[in-house]
Design an enzyme around this catalytic site. Sequence first.
Site, short mmCIF file in Angstrom:
data_model
loop_
_atom_site.label_atom_id
_atom_site.label_comp_id
_atom_site.label_asym_id
_atom_site.label_seq_id
_atom_site.Cartn_x
_atom_site.Cartn_y
_atom_site.Cartn_z
N GLU A 159 27.28 29.39 28.08
CA GLU A 159 26.04 30.38 28.24
C GLU A 159 26.49 31.98 27.54
OE1 GLU A 159 22.86 30.95 29.85
OE2 GLU A 159 21.54 32.09 29.01
N LYS A 216 15.93 30.76 36.89
CA LYS A 216 17.29 30.85 36.50
C LYS A 216 18.22 31.72 36.38
CE LYS A 216 18.95 30.04 32.08
NZ LYS A 216 20.12 30.46 31.17
N ASP A 256 28.97 19.49 43.18
CA ASP A 256 27.52 18.21 42.30
C ASP A 256 26.64 19.65 41.57
OD1 ASP A 256 24.82 17.09 42.33
OD2 ASP A 256 25.84 15.36 43.45
N HIS A 283 22.35 40.88 25.41
CA HIS A 283 23.47 38.56 24.78
C HIS A 283 23.43 38.46 23.88
CE1 HIS A 283 22.87 34.74 26.25
NE2 HIS A 283 21.46 34.51 25.77
C1 LIG Z 1 25.89 42.09 28.37
C2 LIG Z 1 26.08 43.43 28.76
C3 LIG Z 1 26.67 42.98 30.23
C4 LIG Z 1 26.85 44.01 27.75
O1 LIG Z 1 26.79 45.75 28.50
P1 LIG Z 1 27.05 47.04 28.06
O2 LIG Z 1 26.24 47.84 28.20
O3 LIG Z 1 27.03 46.08 26.81
O4 LIG Z 1 28.63 46.70 28.66
P2 LIG Z 1 29.50 47.48 28.18
O5 LIG Z 1 30.34 47.27 27.20
O6 LIG Z 1 29.64 49.43 28.38
O7 LIG Z 1 30.85 47.20 29.24
C5 LIG Z 1 30.42 47.30 30.75
C6 LIG Z 1 30.81 45.74 31.64
O8 LIG Z 1 30.18 44.72 31.52
C7 LIG Z 1 31.31 43.96 31.23
N1 LIG Z 1 30.92 43.36 29.88
C8 LIG Z 1 31.11 44.27 28.77
N2 LIG Z 1 31.14 43.41 27.47
C9 LIG Z 1 31.55 42.54 28.07
C10 LIG Z 1 32.51 40.70 26.68
N3 LIG Z 1 32.63 40.86 25.75
N4 LIG Z 1 33.27 40.45 28.01
C11 LIG Z 1 33.85 40.22 29.02
N5 LIG Z 1 33.13 41.37 30.12
C12 LIG Z 1 31.94 41.59 29.17
C13 LIG Z 1 33.05 44.38 31.69
O9 LIG Z 1 33.04 44.18 33.31
C14 LIG Z 1 32.40 45.66 31.41
O10 LIG Z 1 32.72 46.70 32.07
P3 LIG Z 1 34.85 47.10 31.94
O11 LIG Z 1 35.16 46.03 32.67
O12 LIG Z 1 35.13 46.23 30.07
O13 LIG Z 1 35.22 48.26 31.90
C15 LIG Z 1 24.82 43.76 29.80
O14 LIG Z 1 23.86 43.90 28.46
C16 LIG Z 1 23.58 42.77 30.49
O15 LIG Z 1 24.59 42.48 31.00
N6 LIG Z 1 23.00 42.05 29.96
C17 LIG Z 1 21.99 40.89 30.99
C18 LIG Z 1 22.83 38.82 30.52
C19 LIG Z 1 22.28 38.28 30.95
O16 LIG Z 1 21.62 38.41 31.88
N7 LIG Z 1 22.61 37.10 30.43
C20 LIG Z 1 22.52 35.85 31.07
C21 LIG Z 1 22.03 35.64 29.37
S1 LIG Z 1 20.16 35.16 29.27
C22 LIG Z 1 19.11 34.61 30.41
O17 LIG Z 1 19.50 33.37 30.25
C23 LIG Z 1 18.01 35.39 32.07
C24 LIG Z 1 16.89 35.66 31.81
C25 LIG Z 1 17.76 36.90 31.54
O18 LIG Z 1 16.21 34.85 31.28
C26 LIG Z 1 16.89 35.46 33.12
C27 LIG Z 1 15.54 36.94 33.35
O19 LIG Z 1 14.30 36.56 32.91
O20 LIG Z 1 15.45 37.39 34.90
N1 LIG Z 2 21.82 13.63 46.51
C1 LIG Z 2 22.75 13.32 46.33
O1 LIG Z 2 23.16 14.96 46.22
C2 LIG Z 2 24.17 12.94 46.29
C3 LIG Z 2 25.88 13.09 45.99
N2 LIG Z 2 26.41 12.84 46.18
C4 LIG Z 2 27.72 12.52 45.71
O2 LIG Z 2 28.21 12.95 47.68
C5 LIG Z 2 29.92 13.48 46.62
C6 LIG Z 2 30.25 14.75 47.83
O3 LIG Z 2 30.07 14.03 49.49
P1 LIG Z 2 31.51 14.47 50.67
O4 LIG Z 2 30.89 13.68 51.25
O5 LIG Z 2 31.15 15.60 50.32
O6 LIG Z 2 32.20 13.69 50.29
P2 LIG Z 2 33.45 12.46 50.54
O7 LIG Z 2 32.95 11.37 50.90
O8 LIG Z 2 34.28 12.85 49.03
O9 LIG Z 2 34.15 13.71 51.80
C7 LIG Z 2 33.83 14.07 52.95
C8 LIG Z 2 34.82 13.62 53.95
O10 LIG Z 2 36.35 13.87 53.47
C9 LIG Z 2 36.66 13.66 54.57
N3 LIG Z 2 37.64 15.25 54.42
C10 LIG Z 2 38.17 15.38 54.80
N4 LIG Z 2 38.76 16.62 55.03
C11 LIG Z 2 37.85 16.97 55.39
C12 LIG Z 2 36.75 18.64 55.74
N5 LIG Z 2 37.64 19.64 56.09
N6 LIG Z 2 35.53 18.81 55.80
C13 LIG Z 2 35.06 17.76 55.40
N7 LIG Z 2 35.64 16.67 55.82
C14 LIG Z 2 36.53 16.13 55.27
C15 LIG Z 2 35.63 13.34 55.75
O11 LIG Z 2 36.48 12.25 56.43
P3 LIG Z 2 37.38 11.16 56.17
O12 LIG Z 2 38.53 11.75 55.79
O13 LIG Z 2 37.25 9.97 56.87
O14 LIG Z 2 36.88 10.62 54.47
C16 LIG Z 2 34.60 13.56 55.16
O15 LIG Z 2 34.07 12.02 55.58
C17 LIG Z 2 29.42 14.72 45.86
O16 LIG Z 2 29.96 14.12 44.42
C18 LIG Z 2 28.42 14.07 45.30
O17 LIG Z 2 28.18 14.50 44.02
C19 LIG Z 2 26.03 11.33 46.43
C20 LIG Z 2 25.08 10.90 47.09
C21 LIG Z 2 23.77 11.82 47.22
#
Ligand SMILES: CC(C)(COP(=O)([O-])OP(=O)([O-])OC[C@H]1O[C@@H](n2cnc3c(N)ncnc32)[C@H](O)[C@@H]1OP(=O)([O-])[O-])[C@@H](O)C(=O)NCCC(=O)NCCSC(=O)C[C@@](C)(O)CC(=O)[O-]
Ligand SMILES: NC(=O)C1=CN([C@@H]2O[C@H](COP(=O)(O)OP(=O)(O)OC[C@H]3O[C@@H](n4cnc5c(N)ncnc54)[C@H](OP(=O)(O)O)[C@@H]3O)[C@@H](O)[C@H]2O)C=CC1
Length: 434
Positions: A88, A273, A289, A387
């Site tokens: 997006e 969202k 995940d 946007h």
């Molecule tokens: C889009 C902006 C940021 C423009 O805003 P603007 O005022 O035109 O931005 P600007 O040109 O003054 O720039 C300000 C800063 O924005 C960044 N920026 C600005 N443009 C760019 C670009 N092209 N590429 C990378 N970075 C950009 C960048 O950091 C920049 O500063 P800088 O670092 O350059 O000094 C602003 O209008 C905004 O934040 N809008 C909101 C957008 C948004 O929420 N999008 C999500 C999609 S909509 C949705 O799905 C969710 C929603 C909205 O329904 C959720 C809800 O209802 O709550």
């Molecule tokens: N409802 C849901 O959300 C479900 C999600 N999943 C899936 O499960 C996966 C994630 O499961 P997850 O258990 O994390 O994966 P893994 O089983 O692959 O990894 C966990 C294992 O890694 C080992 N491990 C090594 N280093 C560490 C550490 N620093 N901290 C913790 N564990 C360590 C541990 O034991 P050891 O080395 O003995 O293995 C541990 O059991 C994802 O792919 C997810 O999509 C699966 C089923 C349902």
Amino acid sequence: MQACGSALNSRLENYRNLTPAERLAELARAAGLDAADQALLADPAALAVDRANGMIENVIGTFQLPMGVATNFRINGRDYLIPMVVEEPSVVAAASYMARIARSNDIGFETSSTAPIMRAQVQVLDVTDPWGARLRILAAREAIIAAANAKDAKLVSLGGGCRDIEVHVFPESRVGPMVVMHLLVDVRDAMGANTVNTMAEAVAPLVEQAAGGRVRLRILSNLADLRLARASVRVSPAALATKTVSGEDMVTGIVEAAEFAAIDPYRAATHNKGIMNGIDPVVVATGNDWRAIEAGAHAFAVKDGRYTSLTTWERDRDGNLVGTLEMPMALGLVGGATKTHPLAQAALRILKVETAQELAEVTVAVGLAQNMAALRALATEGIQRGHMALHARNIAILAGAEGAEIEAVAKQLAAAHDVRVDRARELLDALRRG
Ligand SMILES: CC(C)(COP(=O)([O-])OP(=O)([O-])OC[C@H]1O[C@@H](n2cnc3c(N)ncnc32)[C@H](O)[C@@H]1OP(=O)([O-])[O-])[C@@H](O)C(=O)NCCC(=O)NCCSC(=O)C[C@@](C)(O)CC(=O)[O-]
Ligand SMILES: NC(=O)C1=CN([C@@H]2O[C@H](COP(=O)(O)OP(=O)(O)OC[C@H]3O[C@@H](n4cnc5c(N)ncnc54)[C@H](OP(=O)(O)O)[C@@H]3O)[C@@H](O)[C@H]2O)C=CC1
């Protein structure tokens, strides 16, 4: 999370105006990535089909999404560059913009988190005395915990493991009384689903015996309400002011907009969202995940039986805007696709997070930033200007623009606030005619 004296500076000025190759070089410089990582991030086939074939079933190829980097993030006084994988437009720009505003207070976003405790559920049926069964299961607590921990010596050696149990009673259901035991497991740096599922299956016979019933399901809960990450931000009205809107009006607008989501579930769904717009791209970039994160987020957003906003926005005594976000964040650094997808590993090297808890905290900070951006736009000029200006490039591509034509057509569409495919076609025709 402790601030550490990293030299990384996430304030990459002019970053948006570079080409993708120049941005990658700048990222590599800022984040200290080596040549191998640069080559990997530039490789359109970074996830080889052979590797993909080992990840899921019936693989026929791979599917690409854009990877961007949100700049400007400062969290607990430390700078982060945030890889985001999302389809997006305006999401990465919006996060970067709010991070630029948030860093004006020096510390940026402030975060904290609970220990990484996951729940696994064991469902027990055919229990005639569910309350008695509850106490019998609780009496077997130590044996159940020991049996769970015997399944993952590695996790226990890392300081994790099953910590406790809970027993929930449903005296009535359409299939009779139901008793549900929860294992509470510290999964350290794993997302933990496989870990806790293994434990739940292992302890089921013990639970069945103690309860005097019959076990059916043994599976984790995605309502990871004991594994919370929190972010807050405090910004002055001066930092929020624009040429046309005063900082005070901006604070009022954001607070009023947030209240709408707090009381109305139709608005809360869209508001949340917007939060997930920030969170999911980090979850995807790190190979985690996202269905688990989405499920946990929306289940947690139900308070007292009513779906509501995940964030709060208030004005403090000094007139500053204060935003908070607290939500489940079951993210891992090991396991799942985090280790198998080469780009997830590169994303973690860009983020430089050391624990799953740190990753969770960074991710909620991005969610809070994203929500702030949407509310800021919605409460003032509306979402469409910012946007749609960025969406204009998609529309230009749909109209057939290629290469430099995309930016040229998009600029004209955005300047005229008329972002439509038929208009883009007209502009493209005119451009090609010279
Ligand atoms: C889009 C902006 C940021 C423009 O805003 P603007 O005022 O035109 O931005 P600007 O040109 O003054 O720039 C300000 C800063 O924005 C960044 N920026 C600005 N443009 C760019 C670009 N092209 N590429 C990378 N970075 C950009 C960048 O950091 C920049 O500063 P800088 O670092 O350059 O000094 C602003 O209008 C905004 O934040 N809008 C909101 C957008 C948004 O929420 N999008 C999500 C999609 S909509 C949705 O799905 C969710 C929603 C909205 O329904 C959720 C809800 O209802 O709550
Ligand atoms: N409802 C849901 O959300 C479900 C999600 N999943 C899936 O499960 C996966 C994630 O499961 P997850 O258990 O994390 O994966 P893994 O089983 O692959 O990894 C966990 C294992 O890694 C080992 N491990 C090594 N280093 C560490 C550490 N620093 N901290 C913790 N564990 C360590 C541990 O034991 P050891 O080395 O003995 O293995 C541990 O059991 C994802 O792919 C997810 O999509 C699966 C089923 C349902």
